[in-house]
Design an enzyme around this catalytic site. Structure first.
Site, PDB file in Angstrom:
ATOM      1  N   ASN A  68      47.338  28.841  32.934  1.00 45.77           N
ATOM      2  CA  ASN A  68      46.996  28.002  31.788  1.00 45.77           C
ATOM      3  C   ASN A  68      46.985  26.540  32.245  1.00 45.77           C
ATOM      4  O   ASN A  68      48.025  26.019  32.649  1.00 45.77           O
ATOM      5  CB  ASN A  68      48.057  28.237  30.698  1.00 45.77           C
ATOM      6  N   ASP A 119      46.167  23.829  30.495  1.00 43.47           N
ATOM      7  CA  ASP A 119      46.214  22.837  29.409  1.00 43.47           C
ATOM      8  C   ASP A 119      46.968  21.568  29.795  1.00 43.47           C
ATOM      9  O   ASP A 119      46.573  20.462  29.441  1.00 43.47           O
ATOM     10  CB  ASP A 119      46.922  23.421  28.177  1.00 43.47           C
ATOM     11  N   HIS A 120      48.080  21.759  30.526  1.00 43.99           N
ATOM     12  CA  HIS A 120      48.917  20.581  30.778  1.00 43.99           C
ATOM     13  C   HIS A 120      48.345  19.660  31.841  1.00 43.99           C
ATOM     14  O   HIS A 120      48.790  18.518  31.967  1.00 43.99           O
ATOM     15  CB  HIS A 120      50.351  21.001  31.085  1.00 43.99           C
ATOM     16  N   ARG A 154      46.637   9.160  29.463  1.00 48.91           N
ATOM     17  CA  ARG A 154      46.084   7.869  29.851  1.00 48.91           C
ATOM     18  C   ARG A 154      44.709   7.596  29.223  1.00 48.91           C
ATOM     19  O   ARG A 154      44.397   6.481  28.850  1.00 48.91           O
ATOM     20  CB  ARG A 154      45.981   7.816  31.386  1.00 48.91           C
ATOM     21  N   HIS A 207      43.423  26.360  26.098  1.00 55.31           N
ATOM     22  CA  HIS A 207      43.632  26.393  24.648  1.00 55.31           C
ATOM     23  C   HIS A 207      42.899  25.196  24.039  1.00 55.31           C
ATOM     24  O   HIS A 207      43.297  24.048  24.259  1.00 55.31           O
ATOM     25  CB  HIS A 207      45.141  26.312  24.358  1.00 55.31           C
ATOM     26  N   ARG A 248      42.599  23.326  21.092  1.00 53.23           N
ATOM     27  CA  ARG A 248      43.316  23.174  19.818  1.00 53.23           C
ATOM     28  C   ARG A 248      42.463  22.420  18.819  1.00 53.23           C
ATOM     29  O   ARG A 248      41.622  21.597  19.183  1.00 53.23           O
ATOM     30  CB  ARG A 248      44.618  22.411  20.044  1.00 53.23           C
ATOM     31  N   ARG A 255      44.199  17.979  21.413  1.00 50.01           N
ATOM     32  CA  ARG A 255      45.209  17.080  21.998  1.00 50.01           C
ATOM     33  C   ARG A 255      45.217  17.109  23.522  1.00 50.01           C
ATOM     34  O   ARG A 255      45.669  16.165  24.143  1.00 50.01           O
ATOM     35  CB  ARG A 255      46.605  17.378  21.464  1.00 50.01           C
ATOM     36  N   HIS A 256      44.752  18.218  24.098  1.00 51.00           N
ATOM     37  CA  HIS A 256      44.700  18.225  25.573  1.00 51.00           C
ATOM     38  C   HIS A 256      43.308  18.654  26.053  1.00 51.00           C
ATOM     39  O   HIS A 256      42.516  17.821  26.477  1.00 51.00           O
ATOM     40  CB  HIS A 256      45.844  19.024  26.216  1.00 51.00           C
ATOM     41  N   GLU A 313      42.097  30.389  24.487  1.00 51.53           N
ATOM     42  CA  GLU A 313      43.114  30.513  23.429  1.00 51.53           C
ATOM     43  C   GLU A 313      42.632  29.704  22.255  1.00 51.53           C
ATOM     44  O   GLU A 313      42.174  28.561  22.424  1.00 51.53           O
ATOM     45  CB  GLU A 313      44.434  29.896  23.906  1.00 51.53           C
ATOM     46  N   THR A 333      53.941  22.817  21.603  1.00 49.60           N
ATOM     47  CA  THR A 333      53.165  23.866  22.227  1.00 49.60           C
ATOM     48  C   THR A 333      53.257  25.073  21.283  1.00 49.60           C
ATOM     49  O   THR A 333      53.931  24.996  20.264  1.00 49.60           O
ATOM     50  CB  THR A 333      53.709  24.169  23.641  1.00 49.60           C
ATOM     51  N   THR A 334      52.570  26.171  21.613  1.00 55.36           N
ATOM     52  CA  THR A 334      52.576  27.308  20.700  1.00 55.36           C
ATOM     53  C   THR A 334      54.000  27.829  20.559  1.00 55.36           C
ATOM     54  O   THR A 334      54.650  28.141  21.544  1.00 55.36           O
ATOM     55  CB  THR A 334      51.669  28.424  21.257  1.00 55.36           C
ATOM     56  N   GLU A 352      49.086  39.924  23.771  1.00 60.88           N
ATOM     57  CA  GLU A 352      49.922  39.136  24.676  1.00 60.88           C
ATOM     58  C   GLU A 352      51.275  39.000  23.996  1.00 60.88           C
ATOM     59  O   GLU A 352      51.383  38.393  22.921  1.00 60.88           O
ATOM     60  CB  GLU A 352      49.304  37.756  24.941  1.00 60.88           C
ATOM     61  N   HIS A 409      54.264  32.685  27.833  1.00 61.52           N
ATOM     62  CA  HIS A 409      54.988  31.565  27.222  1.00 61.52           C
ATOM     63  C   HIS A 409      56.416  31.473  27.764  1.00 61.52           C
ATOM     64  O   HIS A 409      57.227  32.359  27.558  1.00 61.52           O
ATOM     65  CB  HIS A 409      55.034  31.633  25.693  1.00 61.52           C
ATOM     66  N   GLY A 410      56.653  30.387  28.441  1.00 59.44           N
ATOM     67  CA  GLY A 410      58.004  30.104  28.944  1.00 59.44           C
ATOM     68  C   GLY A 410      58.365  30.864  30.212  1.00 59.44           C
ATOM     69  O   GLY A 410      59.496  30.787  30.677  1.00 59.44           O
ATOM     70  N   GLY A 415      51.676  28.635  32.443  1.00 60.54           N
ATOM     71  CA  GLY A 415      51.141  27.283  32.543  1.00 60.54           C
ATOM     72  C   GLY A 415      52.154  26.267  33.019  1.00 60.54           C
ATOM     73  O   GLY A 415      52.126  25.815  34.168  1.00 60.54           O
ATOM     74  N   HIS A 416      53.080  25.917  32.152  1.00 64.78           N
ATOM     75  CA  HIS A 416      53.927  24.751  32.363  1.00 64.78           C
ATOM     76  C   HIS A 416      54.646  24.745  33.699  1.00 64.78           C
ATOM     77  O   HIS A 416      54.666  23.733  34.407  1.00 64.78           O
ATOM     78  CB  HIS A 416      54.938  24.645  31.207  1.00 64.78           C
TER      79      HIS A 416
HETATM   80  N1  PXP Z   1      50.301  32.205  26.418  1.00 66.55           N
HETATM   81  C1  PXP Z   1      50.028  31.551  25.267  1.00 66.55           C
HETATM   82  C2  PXP Z   1      49.418  32.331  24.155  1.00 66.55           C
HETATM   83  C3  PXP Z   1      50.289  30.175  25.127  1.00 66.55           C
HETATM   84  O1  PXP Z   1      50.010  29.551  23.976  1.00 66.55           O
HETATM   85  C4  PXP Z   1      50.808  29.487  26.229  1.00 66.55           C
HETATM   86  C5  PXP Z   1      51.023  28.010  26.155  1.00 66.55           C
HETATM   87  O2  PXP Z   1      51.861  27.670  25.183  1.00 66.55           O
HETATM   88  C6  PXP Z   1      51.086  30.197  27.400  1.00 66.55           C
HETATM   89  C7  PXP Z   1      50.825  31.560  27.468  1.00 66.55           C
HETATM   90  C8  PXP Z   1      51.661  29.524  28.605  1.00 66.55           C
HETATM   91  O3  PXP Z   1      52.954  29.102  28.304  1.00 66.55           O
HETATM   92  P1  PXP Z   1      53.730  28.194  29.353  1.00 66.55           P
HETATM   93  O4  PXP Z   1      53.000  26.908  29.448  1.00 66.55           O
HETATM   94  O5  PXP Z   1      55.081  28.064  28.744  1.00 66.55           O
HETATM   95  O6  PXP Z   1      53.741  28.947  30.652  1.00 66.55           O
END
Ligand code: PXP
Length: 251
Positions: free
Chosen positions: A12, A14-15, A23, A57, A59, A63-64, A84, A114-115, A165, A205-206, A227-228
C-alpha cells in the site's frame, strides 16, 4: 515460524503520497518535477523488488492519493492494481471506468487518520451485492475489508464476494497487551470460517516486521496488504530493500 506456502504481498503506497501532500498539497502544479515523492515511481520500485500487487486508497477527501496517481498507476503497473475505496456511487462509477484488477471496499470517515474499522456489510447488503455484481460483470475482483466477525464473514459469502480482507488492526493494536492471543484466535477462526465458505482470504492493517511471523500463523492467507511499516522501513533502507525484507517472510 514460517509461512506454510507463498503468500502474496500487496504494498500500500498511500503514505508515499502522504509525504508528498505534506509539502505540495496547495500548489502541486507550480513545482514541476520537484513534486516529490511520486507514489507511482515508488510503486514501480516495489514491483521491481518483488511486490505482487500495489494498493492505492483513493479517499473521498483525496488526502493522499490523487486521481492522477491512480490513473498513472493503472497505466504503468505490471502486477495488479488494487483500488481501495468507499462504497459510494461516485467511487463505483470511478472504478468501473478505471478498471483496476481488484477493488477493496472500505469504510471511510473524514475524522480517521487511517482506516479504523471493517466495513459493516450486514447493514448494507443490497448495496454491497450490487457492487459485487457490477465489478464481477466488469472483470474486477471485489474484496470486502471486514472485521474477523463470523456474522460479517457469512454475509460476505452470501453476497458472493470472491475475496475478503480480514482487518488485522485490533490484533496489531493488542500486540503488546493482554488481548493479543484472543485477537489472533479470532483472526484464525475467521479465516477458517471464510475459507470453508469458499472465500479467498486476505488480511491487512497494522501488519509490521515485528508481528508478521505471528500473522503468518493465520490459516488460508492468500495475500497481505501492508503499507505503513514498509514505507517507514524504506526511509532507512530504501523501498526495494524494505519490500524484499517483507517478501522474505512470505515465501
Ligand atoms: N488494508 C486496508 C483495507 C487498509 O485500509 C490499509 C491502510 O489503512 C492497509 C491494508 C494497510 O495498512 P497499514 O498501512 O497499517 O499496513
Amino acid at each position: 515460524m514460517s509461512a506454510p506456502s507463498s503468500i502474496l504481498l500487496g504494498v500500500n503506497v498511500d503514505h508515499c503520497a502522504t509525504i508528498r501532500q505534506a509539502r505540495f498539497r496547495e500548489h502541486p502544479l507550480d513545482h514541476g518535477d520537484e513534486v516529490e515523492p511520486d507514489p507511482v515511481a515508488f510503486a514501480l520500485l516495489c514491483e521491481k523488488a518483488g511486490a505482487d500487487g500495489i494498493t492505492m486508497h483513493l479517499r473521498e477527501d483525496r488526502r493522499h492519493v490523487q486521481d492522477s496517481d491512480v490513473q498513472r498507476a493503472r497505466a504503468q503497473i505490471a502486477t495488479r492494481l488494487n483500488l481501495e475505496m468507499a462504497c459510494t456511487p461516485e467511487m463505483i462509477a470511478y472504478a468501473l471506468e478505471l478498471k483496476p484488477d481488484s477493488v477493496c471496499l472500505v469504510p471511510e470517515s473524514r475524522e480517521e487518520v487511517t482506516t479504523e474499522g471493517g466495513l459493516d456489510i450486514s447493514g448494507q447488503k443490497s448495496r454491497v451485492a450490487e457492487v459485487v455484481a457490477a465489478m464481477t460483470e466488469a472483470g474486477i475482483i471485489t474484496s470486502l475489508f471486514i472485521d474477523p466477525d463470523p456474522a460479517q464473514i457469512e454475509v460476505a459469502a452470501e453476497l458472493k464476494s470472491p475475496w475478503i480482507e480480514l482487518h488485522t488492526g485490533a490484533y496489531a493494536n493488542a500486540y503488546y497487551h493482554a488481548g493479543r492471543q484472543r485477537e489472533l484466535d479470532t483472526l484464525k477462526a475467521g479465516a477458517d470460517l471464510a475459507h470453508g465458505l469458499g472465500l479467498t482470504v486476505n488480511a491487512g492493517h497494522g501488519i509490521n516486521y515485528v508481528n508478521i511471523e505471528e500473522v503468518l500463523s493465520i490459516p488460508h492467507l492468500h495475500e497481505l496488504n501492508i503499507g505503513h511499516t514498509i514505507i517507514s522501513r524504506a526511509l532507512f533502507v530504501g523501498i526495494e530493500q524494505a519490500v524484499r525484507e517483507m517478501k522474505a517472510y512470505l515465501c
